[in-house]
Design a protein around this motif. Sequence first.
Motif, short mmCIF file in Angstrom:
data_model
loop_
_atom_site.label_atom_id
_atom_site.label_comp_id
_atom_site.label_asym_id
_atom_site.label_seq_id
_atom_site.Cartn_x
_atom_site.Cartn_y
_atom_site.Cartn_z
N HIS A 46 42.97 34.07 -3.48
CA HIS A 46 43.11 34.19 -5.12
C HIS A 46 44.42 34.18 -5.38
O HIS A 46 44.62 34.22 -6.64
CB HIS A 46 42.31 35.31 -5.57
CG HIS A 46 40.76 35.14 -5.41
ND1 HIS A 46 40.06 35.61 -4.15
CD2 HIS A 46 39.81 34.95 -6.21
CE1 HIS A 46 38.77 35.31 -4.53
NE2 HIS A 46 38.67 34.97 -5.60
N LYS A 106 31.79 27.63 -13.96
CA LYS A 106 33.54 28.10 -13.92
C LYS A 106 33.56 28.20 -12.56
O LYS A 106 33.08 29.36 -11.75
CB LYS A 106 33.69 29.22 -14.66
CG LYS A 106 35.09 29.48 -14.96
CD LYS A 106 35.40 30.46 -15.93
CE LYS A 106 35.31 30.29 -17.50
NZ LYS A 106 35.62 31.48 -18.20
N GLY A 107 34.51 27.60 -11.81
CA GLY A 107 34.73 27.74 -10.18
C GLY A 107 35.31 26.56 -9.46
O GLY A 107 35.09 25.70 -9.90
N HIS A 221 38.64 43.29 -10.71
CA HIS A 221 38.19 42.26 -11.32
C HIS A 221 36.80 41.61 -10.53
O HIS A 221 35.69 41.00 -11.03
CB HIS A 221 38.94 41.38 -11.72
CG HIS A 221 38.62 40.15 -12.33
ND1 HIS A 221 38.14 39.72 -13.52
CD2 HIS A 221 38.33 38.83 -11.41
CE1 HIS A 221 37.80 38.55 -13.82
NE2 HIS A 221 37.75 38.01 -12.67
N TRP A 222 37.02 41.32 -9.03
CA TRP A 222 36.27 40.52 -8.22
C TRP A 222 35.15 41.22 -7.75
O TRP A 222 34.25 40.71 -7.42
CB TRP A 222 37.10 40.04 -7.17
CG TRP A 222 38.29 39.15 -7.69
CD1 TRP A 222 38.13 37.87 -7.81
CD2 TRP A 222 39.63 39.41 -7.66
NE1 TRP A 222 39.45 37.23 -8.14
CE2 TRP A 222 40.27 38.16 -8.24
CE3 TRP A 222 40.28 40.61 -7.63
CZ2 TRP A 222 41.61 38.22 -8.58
CZ3 TRP A 222 41.75 40.49 -7.97
CH2 TRP A 222 42.24 39.25 -8.43
N ARG A 225 33.64 42.02 -12.44
CA ARG A 225 33.49 40.77 -13.32
C ARG A 225 33.38 39.47 -12.65
O ARG A 225 33.89 38.45 -13.34
CB ARG A 225 34.84 40.84 -14.25
CG ARG A 225 34.93 41.78 -15.21
CD ARG A 225 34.10 42.17 -16.22
NE ARG A 225 33.85 43.15 -17.07
CZ ARG A 225 33.05 44.32 -16.77
NH1 ARG A 225 32.24 44.08 -15.64
NH2 ARG A 225 32.94 45.14 -17.70
N ASP A 226 32.95 39.50 -11.63
CA ASP A 226 32.77 38.06 -10.87
C ASP A 226 31.82 38.27 -9.61
O ASP A 226 31.43 39.64 -9.52
CB ASP A 226 34.08 37.67 -10.05
CG ASP A 226 34.31 36.39 -9.93
OD1 ASP A 226 33.28 35.52 -10.08
OD2 ASP A 226 35.38 35.82 -9.57
N TYR A 227 31.33 37.41 -8.83
CA TYR A 227 30.66 37.47 -7.79
C TYR A 227 29.34 38.23 -8.21
O TYR A 227 29.19 39.40 -7.70
CB TYR A 227 31.59 38.02 -6.50
CG TYR A 227 32.46 37.21 -6.21
CD1 TYR A 227 32.38 35.90 -5.47
CD2 TYR A 227 33.87 37.54 -6.21
CE1 TYR A 227 33.01 35.12 -5.17
CE2 TYR A 227 34.90 36.81 -5.84
CZ TYR A 227 34.51 35.59 -5.62
OH TYR A 227 35.55 34.84 -4.95
N TRP A 236 28.59 31.99 -21.46
CA TRP A 236 29.64 32.97 -21.35
C TRP A 236 29.94 33.74 -22.71
O TRP A 236 30.61 34.71 -22.69
CB TRP A 236 30.97 32.03 -21.23
CG TRP A 236 31.24 31.57 -19.80
CD1 TRP A 236 30.96 30.33 -19.39
CD2 TRP A 236 31.42 32.26 -18.77
NE1 TRP A 236 30.98 30.35 -18.02
CE2 TRP A 236 31.40 31.49 -17.52
CE3 TRP A 236 31.85 33.73 -18.68
CZ2 TRP A 236 31.88 31.94 -16.34
CZ3 TRP A 236 32.27 34.23 -17.11
CH2 TRP A 236 32.19 33.10 -16.03
N PHE A 241 28.33 41.43 -17.46
CA PHE A 241 28.57 41.63 -16.18
C PHE A 241 28.25 43.01 -15.56
O PHE A 241 27.81 43.14 -14.54
CB PHE A 241 30.22 41.55 -15.80
CG PHE A 241 30.35 39.83 -15.42
CD1 PHE A 241 30.13 39.45 -13.92
CD2 PHE A 241 31.02 39.30 -16.28
CE1 PHE A 241 30.41 37.99 -13.96
CE2 PHE A 241 31.19 37.79 -16.00
CZ PHE A 241 31.01 37.30 -14.88
N SER A 246 26.67 43.85 -7.88
CA SER A 246 27.72 42.85 -7.25
C SER A 246 26.96 42.07 -5.98
O SER A 246 25.97 42.87 -5.32
CB SER A 246 28.61 43.51 -6.57
OG SER A 246 28.31 44.67 -5.79
N ARG A 356 28.44 30.88 -12.91
CA ARG A 356 29.62 31.04 -12.15
C ARG A 356 29.35 30.27 -11.02
O ARG A 356 30.33 30.05 -10.00
CB ARG A 356 29.72 32.62 -11.92
CG ARG A 356 31.10 33.11 -11.24
CD ARG A 356 32.16 32.74 -12.40
NE ARG A 356 33.37 33.08 -11.23
CZ ARG A 356 34.11 32.53 -10.33
NH1 ARG A 356 33.58 31.10 -10.12
NH2 ARG A 356 34.89 33.06 -9.84
#
Length: 372
Positions: A46, A106-107, A221-222, A225-227, A236, A241, A246, A356
């Motif tokens: 990243h 997104k990705g 964040h990961w 707000r991700d994964y 979006w 989130f 997770s 995502r």
Amino acid sequence: DPYADDPIRHPALKVNSQCPFNAEPPPELLTENYITPNPIFFTRNHLPVPNLDPDTYRLHIVGPPGGQSLSLSLDDLYQFPKHEITVTLQCAGNRRSEMSQLKEVKGLEWSTGAISTARWAGARLCDVLAQAGHQLCENEAHVCFEGLDSDPMGTAYGASIPLTRAMDPEAEVLLAYEMNGQPLPRDHGFPVRVVVPGVVGARHVKWLGKVSVEPEESYSHWQRRDYKGFSPSVDWDTVDFDSAPSIQELPVQSAITEPKDGEMIDSREVTVKGYAWSGGGRAVIRVDVSLDGGLTWQVAQLDGKEQRPGKAWAWRLWQLQAPVPAGEKELNIVCKAVDDSYNVQPDTVAPIWNLRGVLSNAWHRVHVWVAP
Ligand code: MTE
Ligand code: MO
């Protein structure tokens, strides 16, 4: 340029992004060996790759209240019993490109190669945590990891796993300093990374700088707000989130690595090859292959070692040799795997599509032409 000091990479890798560096091995190389050679192991960064001096490197383990914090050199880590296991690492975004073909996500455009397998060696995380005085009684706590890679604002990569997994010696979570008998390559976390068998790649924090036990998941964040996975209906504007857990253990997965999509195959016999894996130590018990788009199925031969019950951390490679049905001009080859909980892969992407593009594990399909 913060990326000027990144290491040199193998030319066979298919690069999805140069800065930060993200690349996957081509499918035919991916399943050439059960153990992926270090130079072609997929890379998911990243941020710029830090250049760490092994002599001054310290791993900071925050102790519990009343316990002691540890500042471990590499030599200190070598004093813990060395534990070695074969573990497959898969990015949550593996096979994302199949989702984006359906509708934009997104990705990074990963094909089937955001997965690789290595023999990892290091200290067990539970031994190191115990040395710092941590116990399992801290209910619902999380072990947070911080990398030594950071963005221009100084924010480091971070992630966490539940303390119960970290403290369970059977879960075999490692602070790894060796990959396939070598010191970790820089791209894969030199000098120390976390390896969490059966869990999504994002939690295997590289260039590990700090480990702490917290009442909450990592605020990274990961982690937050991700994964995470969502319904196909979430976009979006509506995504929340905090409403989804997770990703930790990944679902059952398989893909065809040979032949390649669009290839011309021999008219007599076809050899289909691929990989299959499931999260949480669940073993792959069967791979079904179809040459007619999923109407009829044949059972593939599973190669590689059978694994310990509940600890099937590594993939199975598989293959099927079959006569090409007479008169066919083209074949729609499909594969799907079954794990030992009888979890199966969904047949199409649409019902599992998410904004995502994670958890893409539909039946894998390859279209080939039959030589006249
Ligand atoms: N650790 C740090 N410090 N920085 C990162 O960018 N990427 C994560 C994880 N650990 C990352 C990290 C993700 S999303 C994945 S899939 C794996 O590392 C990839 O590991 P690899 O590059 O060794 O294949
Ligand atoms: Mo990832």
